[in-house]
Design a protein around this motif. Structure first.
Motif, PDB file in Angstrom:
ATOM      1  N   VAL B  72       0.901  -1.117  -0.109  1.00  0.00           N
ATOM      2  CA  VAL B  72       0.199   0.099   0.021  1.00  0.00           C
ATOM      3  C   VAL B  72       0.812   1.249  -0.031  1.00  0.00           C
ATOM      4  N   ASP B  73       1.997   1.208   0.759  1.00  0.00           N
ATOM      5  CA  ASP B  73       2.827   2.340   0.657  1.00  0.00           C
ATOM      6  C   ASP B  73       3.463   2.812  -0.475  1.00  0.00           C
ATOM      7  N   ILE B  75       1.964   2.129  -3.408  1.00  0.00           N
ATOM      8  CA  ILE B  75       0.977   2.636  -4.318  1.00  0.00           C
ATOM      9  C   ILE B  75       0.957   4.170  -3.569  1.00  0.00           C
ATOM     10  N   LEU B  76       0.733   4.296  -2.741  1.00  0.00           N
ATOM     11  CA  LEU B  76       0.640   5.755  -2.213  1.00  0.00           C
ATOM     12  C   LEU B  76       1.629   6.506  -2.688  1.00  0.00           C
ATOM     13  N   TRP B  78       3.316   6.221  -5.400  1.00  0.00           N
ATOM     14  CA  TRP B  78       3.157   6.490  -6.873  1.00  0.00           C
ATOM     15  C   TRP B  78       1.963   7.564  -7.068  1.00  0.00           C
ATOM     16  N   PHE B  79       1.037   7.493  -6.429  1.00  0.00           N
ATOM     17  CA  PHE B  79      -0.064   8.583  -6.367  1.00  0.00           C
ATOM     18  C   PHE B  79       0.326   9.901  -6.060  1.00  0.00           C
ATOM     19  N   MET B  80       1.382  10.052  -5.163  1.00  0.00           N
ATOM     20  CA  MET B  80       1.835  11.455  -4.522  1.00  0.00           C
ATOM     21  C   MET B  80       2.706  12.430  -5.687  1.00  0.00           C
ATOM     22  N   GLN B  81       3.013  11.435  -6.668  1.00  0.00           N
ATOM     23  CA  GLN B  81       3.812  12.353  -7.633  1.00  0.00           C
ATOM     24  C   GLN B  81       2.715  13.073  -8.482  1.00  0.00           C
ATOM     25  N   PHE B  82       1.459  12.892  -8.168  1.00  0.00           N
ATOM     26  CA  PHE B  82       0.479  13.718  -8.960  1.00  0.00           C
ATOM     27  C   PHE B  82      -0.171  14.894  -8.220  1.00  0.00           C
ATOM     28  N   LYS B  83       0.231  14.735  -6.704  1.00  0.00           N
ATOM     29  CA  LYS B  83       0.030  15.804  -5.777  1.00  0.00           C
ATOM     30  C   LYS B  83       0.503  17.227  -6.502  1.00  0.00           C
TER      31      LYS B  83
END
Lengths: 87, 87
Positions: B72-73, B75-76, B78-83
């Motif tokens: 899960v970490d 994945i999180l 990976w998504f943080m790059q779009f913040k």
DNA sequence: TTAATATTTAGATATTTGTCTAAATATATA
DNA sequence: TATATATTTAGACAAATATCTAAATATTAA
């Protein structure tokens, strides 16, 4: 969530998101970054749009695509449910 | 990331993850929660395992499935790059 | 208005995916 | 050992998906 995960389940579409993370681009500029055809990219952009991951804005004969970062928060929230509870 | 997104791109598999977030379960217990067949669930569990989202441990004739929260970490992240960048 | 450029839509096709039933494997129990 | 239970594997099939080429639409430029 369904459309979001569907949209993310393709390497080309994830690359498109990463490109748009750098800067907004027209459909044509995005097509240039790949070896696959224009119509195929157009289809990918449509799925990303359906998932609310990108926003399309027409300017003259061009269509500018940009990242819709607000959805990212929703996704992050969804994943947080799997983080083990503290203590 | 490819196998992860593939695994997440199915409502049944996402439900399985949510069930396992509550408690570990045997394959049979998971099957009971759905109307689809055992072999189908077994296949879903295999994809989740391939994505490292769950761990399978055999105990006698049962197989216990549990959530692998360490992924899960990733994945999180990976998504943080779009913040959007601060400031 | 005609031609060029940008993008999308339509339709076809091969591949992948989710589901099923039947069979195989593994373990426990009588 | 023979039978029952738990789970997975194999094979079939329908539906979904990614890709292509050709055509349609929209806008700009000559």
């Amino acid at each position: 969530m369904n459309t979001v995960f569907k949209a993310l389940n393709d390497p080309t579409r994830r690359e498109i998101l990463q490109l748009l993370q750098e800067r907004d681009m027209t459909a044509g500029e995005i097509v240039e970054q790949f070896t696959i055809s224009g119509p195929s990219i157009s289809h990918h952009l449509d799925l990303l749009k359906q998932a609310n991951l990108v926003i399309a804005e027409k300017e003259g004969q061009y269509v500018y695509y940009s990242l819709n970062t607000t959805v990212v928060d929703e996704i992050l929230k969804w994943f947080m449910q799997f983080k083990p509870k503290k203590k």
